[in-house]
Design a protein around this motif. Structure first.
Motif, short mmCIF file in Angstrom:
data_model
loop_
_atom_site.label_atom_id
_atom_site.label_comp_id
_atom_site.label_asym_id
_atom_site.label_seq_id
_atom_site.Cartn_x
_atom_site.Cartn_y
_atom_site.Cartn_z
N ALA A 48 9.83 10.19 7.52
CA ALA A 48 10.67 9.73 6.41
C ALA A 48 9.82 9.31 5.21
CB ALA A 48 11.55 8.56 6.87
N PHE A 49 8.71 8.59 5.46
CA PHE A 49 7.84 8.18 4.36
C PHE A 49 7.26 9.40 3.67
CE2 PHE A 49 3.59 7.48 2.70
CZ PHE A 49 3.86 6.56 1.70
N ASN A 50 6.78 10.35 4.44
CA ASN A 50 6.16 11.54 3.88
C ASN A 50 7.16 12.29 2.99
OD1 ASN A 50 3.40 12.47 4.38
ND2 ASN A 50 4.38 14.45 4.73
N ALA A 51 8.39 12.42 3.47
CA ALA A 51 9.42 13.12 2.71
C ALA A 51 9.79 12.35 1.44
CB ALA A 51 10.66 13.35 3.57
N SER A 52 9.97 11.03 1.57
CA SER A 52 10.38 10.24 0.40
C SER A 52 9.27 10.14 -0.64
CB SER A 52 10.83 8.84 0.83
OG SER A 52 9.74 8.08 1.29
N ALA A 53 8.02 10.22 -0.20
CA ALA A 53 6.90 10.17 -1.14
C ALA A 53 6.58 11.55 -1.70
CB ALA A 53 5.66 9.59 -0.44
N GLY A 54 7.23 12.59 -1.15
CA GLY A 54 6.97 13.95 -1.63
C GLY A 54 5.61 14.48 -1.22
N LEU A 55 5.04 13.90 -0.17
CA LEU A 55 3.71 14.33 0.26
C LEU A 55 3.79 15.67 0.98
CD1 LEU A 55 2.31 10.90 1.49
CD2 LEU A 55 1.68 12.14 -0.58
N THR A 59 0.83 -1.20 0.00
CA THR A 59 0.00 0.00 0.00
C THR A 59 0.87 1.25 0.00
OG1 THR A 59 -1.78 -1.15 1.16
CG2 THR A 59 -1.79 1.25 1.28
N LEU A 60 1.93 1.24 0.81
CA LEU A 60 2.84 2.39 0.84
C LEU A 60 3.52 2.57 -0.51
CD1 LEU A 60 4.52 2.09 4.36
CD2 LEU A 60 2.58 3.52 3.67
N ALA A 61 3.92 1.48 -1.12
CA ALA A 61 4.57 1.57 -2.43
C ALA A 61 3.62 2.16 -3.47
CB ALA A 61 5.07 0.20 -2.87
N GLN A 62 2.36 1.75 -3.43
CA GLN A 62 1.37 2.30 -4.36
C GLN A 62 1.15 3.79 -4.14
OE1 GLN A 62 -2.07 -0.19 -3.78
NE2 GLN A 62 -1.19 -1.90 -4.92
N LEU A 63 1.11 4.21 -2.88
CA LEU A 63 0.95 5.64 -2.59
C LEU A 63 2.13 6.44 -3.12
CD1 LEU A 63 -0.46 5.59 1.06
CD2 LEU A 63 -1.65 6.39 -1.00
N LYS A 64 3.33 5.89 -2.99
CA LYS A 64 4.54 6.58 -3.46
C LYS A 64 4.55 6.75 -4.99
CE LYS A 64 8.36 6.14 -0.33
NZ LYS A 64 9.63 5.49 -0.06
N GLN A 65 3.86 5.86 -5.70
CA GLN A 65 3.85 5.92 -7.16
C GLN A 65 2.89 6.98 -7.69
OE1 GLN A 65 3.00 1.92 -8.41
NE2 GLN A 65 5.07 1.20 -7.95
N ARG A 66 1.96 7.44 -6.84
CA ARG A 66 0.98 8.43 -7.28
C ARG A 66 1.56 9.83 -7.18
NH1 ARG A 66 -4.19 6.80 -3.94
NH2 ARG A 66 -4.97 8.73 -4.83
#
Length: 188
Positions: free
Chosen positions: A136-143, A71-78
């Motif tokens: 870290a997730f938020n930063a790496s996903a650019g959210l 799910t996290l990987a899918q969010l990062k792709q959007r």
């Protein structure tokens, strides 16, 4: 004693149920054995002290509330925007809502942490680590949103879940609506 991870997890799950249903004062090795349907003394074989038992419950809560890596990987792709961030938060709330015993046990542990330094240590370490992972997730996903905004969301989601699982002040607002409003208002 040979390590039996399945039994250890079952005992920890039983401890979570006891904690959610009886509170911290009801959390005993004997109560965990009864909830797990295991012979008396089994829980104390796996978790010799109350500190060990609580640490095992914190570990199990962490496992059960962990986000699905896919799910996290899918969010990062959007495309990173408020809508994706709101979906990420709704996913957090869904995990918390899907496991009401886990969420209630977590609240019980947080209250117990105010009285017992050993609980505060175990729980605090996990909560700080989880928060850093979120940042870290938020930063790496650019959210959108930084450290302060994420802390505000943690505080808000904690309050939302406590309200939702106990005595709601407003029954007419859906959780998804509340999450969307939080995102709109905090990320203004």
């Amino acid at each position: 004693m040979a390590r039996n991870d399945d039994r250890r997890s079952a005992l920890a799950d039983a401890g979570i149920r006891v904690l959610a249903e009886e509170g911290a004062r009801g959390l005993t090795h004997r109560a965990v054995d009864a909830a797990a349907g295991t012979p008396r003394g089994t829980a104390s074989n796996y978790f010799p002290t109350r500190v060990d038992l609580v640490a095992a419950l914190v570990d199990r809560i962490e496992e059960r509330l962990a986000p699905d890596p896919e799910t996290l990987a899918q969010l990062k792709q959007r495309t990173p925007d408020r809508a994706v961030f709101a979906e990420h938060l709704r996913n957090v709330v869904r995990r918390l809502s899907a496991n009401p015993h886990v969420s209630l046990a977590l609240f019980e542990l947080r209250l117990e942490a105010s009285r017992r330094p050993s609980v505060a240590k175990a729980l605090g370490a996990w909560r700080r680590r989880a928060f850093e992972d979120d940042v870290a997730f938020n930063a790496s996903a650019g959210l959108p949103g930084g450290r302060i905004e994420l802390a505000l969301f943690h505080y808000a989601i904690d309050g939302l879940m406590l309200d939702h699982l106990t005595a709601p002040i407003e029954d007419n607002l859906s959780i998804d609506f509340v999450v969307d409003e939080l995102v709109d208002r905090i990320l203004r």
